[in-house]
Scaffold this motif. Structure first.
Motif, PDB file in Angstrom:
ATOM      1  N   LEU A  47       0.808  -1.218   0.000  1.00  0.00           N
ATOM      2  CA  LEU A  47       0.000   0.000   0.000  1.00  0.00           C
ATOM      3  C   LEU A  47       0.845   1.274   0.000  1.00  0.00           C
ATOM      4  N   TYR A  48       1.938   1.264   0.763  1.00  0.00           N
ATOM      5  CA  TYR A  48       2.713   2.501   0.892  1.00  0.00           C
ATOM      6  C   TYR A  48       3.358   2.894  -0.440  1.00  0.00           C
ATOM      7  N   GLY A  49       3.108   4.111  -0.842  1.00  0.00           N
ATOM      8  CA  GLY A  49       3.663   4.611  -2.094  1.00  0.00           C
ATOM      9  C   GLY A  49       2.793   4.321  -3.297  1.00  0.00           C
ATOM     10  N   LYS A  50       1.828   3.419  -3.140  1.00  0.00           N
ATOM     11  CA  LYS A  50       0.938   3.064  -4.251  1.00  0.00           C
ATOM     12  C   LYS A  50      -0.504   3.491  -3.988  1.00  0.00           C
ATOM     13  N   ASP A  51      -0.908   3.423  -2.741  1.00  0.00           N
ATOM     14  CA  ASP A  51      -2.257   3.843  -2.373  1.00  0.00           C
ATOM     15  C   ASP A  51      -2.170   5.222  -1.712  1.00  0.00           C
ATOM     16  N   PRO A  52      -2.684   6.266  -2.341  1.00  0.00           N
ATOM     17  CA  PRO A  52      -2.563   7.630  -1.806  1.00  0.00           C
ATOM     18  C   PRO A  52      -3.128   7.791  -0.404  1.00  0.00           C
ATOM     19  N   LYS A  53      -4.299   7.199  -0.154  1.00  0.00           N
ATOM     20  CA  LYS A  53      -4.934   7.345   1.154  1.00  0.00           C
ATOM     21  C   LYS A  53      -4.052   6.757   2.248  1.00  0.00           C
ATOM     22  N   TYR A  54      -3.585   5.530   2.037  1.00  0.00           N
ATOM     23  CA  TYR A  54      -2.747   4.894   3.052  1.00  0.00           C
ATOM     24  C   TYR A  54      -1.442   5.662   3.240  1.00  0.00           C
ATOM     25  N   THR A  55      -0.848   6.074   2.155  1.00  0.00           N
ATOM     26  CA  THR A  55       0.440   6.782   2.213  1.00  0.00           C
ATOM     27  C   THR A  55       0.314   8.072   3.014  1.00  0.00           C
ATOM     28  N   VAL A  56      -0.750   8.822   2.802  1.00  0.00           N
ATOM     29  CA  VAL A  56      -0.978  10.068   3.548  1.00  0.00           C
ATOM     30  C   VAL A  56      -1.181   9.772   5.028  1.00  0.00           C
ATOM     31  N   ILE A  57      -1.996   8.763   5.336  1.00  0.00           N
ATOM     32  CA  ILE A  57      -2.236   8.396   6.734  1.00  0.00           C
ATOM     33  C   ILE A  57      -0.928   8.024   7.418  1.00  0.00           C
ATOM     34  N   PHE A  58      -0.152   7.166   6.780  1.00  0.00           N
ATOM     35  CA  PHE A  58       1.118   6.719   7.359  1.00  0.00           C
ATOM     36  C   PHE A  58       2.035   7.912   7.599  1.00  0.00           C
ATOM     37  N   ASN A  59       2.170   8.776   6.605  1.00  0.00           N
ATOM     38  CA  ASN A  59       3.073   9.919   6.717  1.00  0.00           C
ATOM     39  C   ASN A  59       2.617  10.906   7.783  1.00  0.00           C
ATOM     40  N   ASN A  60       1.311  11.110   7.903  1.00  0.00           N
ATOM     41  CA  ASN A  60       0.806  12.033   8.923  1.00  0.00           C
ATOM     42  C   ASN A  60       1.123  11.528  10.323  1.00  0.00           C
ATOM     43  N   ILE A  61       1.006  10.220  10.515  1.00  0.00           N
ATOM     44  CA  ILE A  61       1.344   9.633  11.812  1.00  0.00           C
ATOM     45  C   ILE A  61       2.853   9.730  12.047  1.00  0.00           C
ATOM     46  N   HIS A  88       4.160  13.262  12.935  1.00  0.00           N
ATOM     47  CA  HIS A  88       3.664  13.943  14.124  1.00  0.00           C
ATOM     48  C   HIS A  88       4.832  14.215  15.069  1.00  0.00           C
ATOM     49  N   GLU A  89       4.797  15.356  15.732  1.00  0.00           N
ATOM     50  CA  GLU A  89       5.936  15.775  16.552  1.00  0.00           C
ATOM     51  C   GLU A  89       6.250  14.808  17.694  1.00  0.00           C
ATOM     52  N   LEU A  90       5.273  14.045  18.139  1.00  0.00           N
ATOM     53  CA  LEU A  90       5.525  13.077  19.203  1.00  0.00           C
ATOM     54  C   LEU A  90       6.088  11.759  18.677  1.00  0.00           C
ATOM     55  N   VAL A  91       6.082  11.599  17.354  1.00  0.00           N
ATOM     56  CA  VAL A  91       6.535  10.350  16.744  1.00  0.00           C
ATOM     57  C   VAL A  91       7.871  10.524  16.017  1.00  0.00           C
ATOM     58  N   ASN A  92       7.878  11.399  14.997  1.00  0.00           N
ATOM     59  CA  ASN A  92       9.090  11.639  14.199  1.00  0.00           C
ATOM     60  C   ASN A  92       9.719  10.331  13.725  1.00  0.00           C
ATOM     61  N   TYR A  93       8.902   9.520  13.075  1.00  0.00           N
ATOM     62  CA  TYR A  93       9.358   8.205  12.623  1.00  0.00           C
ATOM     63  C   TYR A  93       9.823   8.249  11.173  1.00  0.00           C
ATOM     64  N   GLN A  94      10.931   7.585  10.906  1.00  0.00           N
ATOM     65  CA  GLN A  94      11.424   7.420   9.533  1.00  0.00           C
ATOM     66  C   GLN A  94      11.317   5.949   9.160  1.00  0.00           C
ATOM     67  N   ARG A  95      10.731   5.671   8.007  1.00  0.00           N
ATOM     68  CA  ARG A  95      10.560   4.280   7.573  1.00  0.00           C
ATOM     69  C   ARG A  95      11.903   3.553   7.575  1.00  0.00           C
ATOM     70  N   GLY A  96      11.862   2.353   8.125  1.00  0.00           N
ATOM     71  CA  GLY A  96      13.082   1.564   8.224  1.00  0.00           C
ATOM     72  C   GLY A  96      13.660   1.557   9.626  1.00  0.00           C
ATOM     73  N   ARG A  97      13.302   2.582  10.419  1.00  0.00           N
ATOM     74  CA  ARG A  97      13.805   2.645  11.790  1.00  0.00           C
ATOM     75  C   ARG A  97      13.029   1.669  12.663  1.00  0.00           C
ATOM     76  N   SER A  98      13.691   1.030  13.606  1.00  0.00           N
ATOM     77  CA  SER A  98      13.034   0.028  14.435  1.00  0.00           C
ATOM     78  C   SER A  98      12.218   0.645  15.561  1.00  0.00           C
ATOM     79  N   LYS A  99      12.674   1.742  16.162  1.00  0.00           N
ATOM     80  CA  LYS A  99      11.962   2.355  17.279  1.00  0.00           C
ATOM     81  C   LYS A  99      10.601   2.890  16.829  1.00  0.00           C
ATOM     82  N   ASP A 100       9.581   2.534  17.544  1.00  0.00           N
ATOM     83  CA  ASP A 100       8.199   2.963  17.288  1.00  0.00           C
ATOM     84  C   ASP A 100       7.604   2.359  16.010  1.00  0.00           C
ATOM     85  N   ARG A 101       8.302   1.433  15.395  1.00  0.00           N
ATOM     86  CA  ARG A 101       7.816   0.853  14.137  1.00  0.00           C
ATOM     87  C   ARG A 101       6.434   0.213  14.312  1.00  0.00           C
TER      88      ARG A 101
END
Length: 219
Positions: free
Chosen positions: A92-106, A109-122
């Motif tokens: 879904l990520y990168g192919k489905d716009p709705k899912y991609t936006v949801i994932f990126n918004n989460i 978020h300033e309390l998350v600051n998650y980068q794909r591939g990182r293990s913490k908070d995955r």
């Protein structure tokens, strides 16, 4: 007293789809070697087994499943194909716009600051994105970050966070129904110790006995 049980009674919640996260298995983990009451076996007896025996439609994201230790995974494996389903992101990520936006918004978020591939908070990020995209309204966690992010993001407005106090409440009910009072003392102790943050944030009663009385109409 702020609780999602005002919206959906506990007995109804048990039959709705719910996502479990890794934190469910990690209560007391920092004291597991120094305090026998915090051992995995004790926690499993107190609330983990009642939890898995009570909910009927449990989802666990594969990213959470990967985080589990052998003891926790063994519990999950015992319910796979019965009441537990392991789910994934798919492509879904990168192919489905709705899912991609949801994932990126989460993730942003300033309390998350998650980068794909990182293990913490995955596990939390992937699970929240799955819940929001698939409209699974209940995500189970004792994690402060998840609770606060879900309140602030429009993408998560339909998701109620089922915090650790409700997990303990259901465990108490589970044992009452079995006419088993042997775990009451342990449940009262972990409510006081490990619900301190949610008691403060949700203005909950300070003892389990008071909490149970206050929750009567929501059971």
């Amino acid at each position: 007293m702020f609780t999602p049980l005002k919206k959906t009674a506990l007995h109804e919640l048990l039959n709705k789809p719910i996502l479990f996260d890794a934190n469910i298995f990690m209560v007391g983990i920092s004291e597991r070697t120094s305090d026998k009451n915090c051992s995995f076996e004790n926690m499993k007896q107190l609330y983990i087994i009642p939890l898995f025996e009570s909910f009927t439609d449990i989802y666990i994201h594969e990213e959470v499943y990967k985080e589990l230790d052998d003891e926790s995974r063994k519990v999950v494996d015992g319910y796979k194909g019965k009441t537990v389903t392991i789910v994934g992101e798919g492509d879904l990520y990168g192919k489905d716009p709705k899912y991609t936006v949801i994932f990126n918004n989460i993730a942003r978020h300033e309390l998350v600051n998650y980068q794909r591939g990182r293990s913490k908070d995955r596990g939390e990020v992937y699970s929240l994105a799955y819940a929001a995209y698939h409209n699974i309204n209940y995500f189970c966690s004792k994690e402060i970050m998840v609770d606060n992010v879900a309140r602030e993001l429009e993408d998560l407005k339909n998701i109620d966070i089922i915090t650790f106090d409700i997990i303990i409440l259901q465990a108490f009910i589970y044992y009452v129904q079995q006419n088993d009072k042997s775990n009451s003392k342990g449940l009262k102790a972990i409510y006081k110790k490990y619900c301190a943050d949610v008691i403060k944030r949700h203005r909950l009663p300070t003892t389990l006995s008071e909490y149970i009385k206050a929750s009567q109409e929501y059971m």
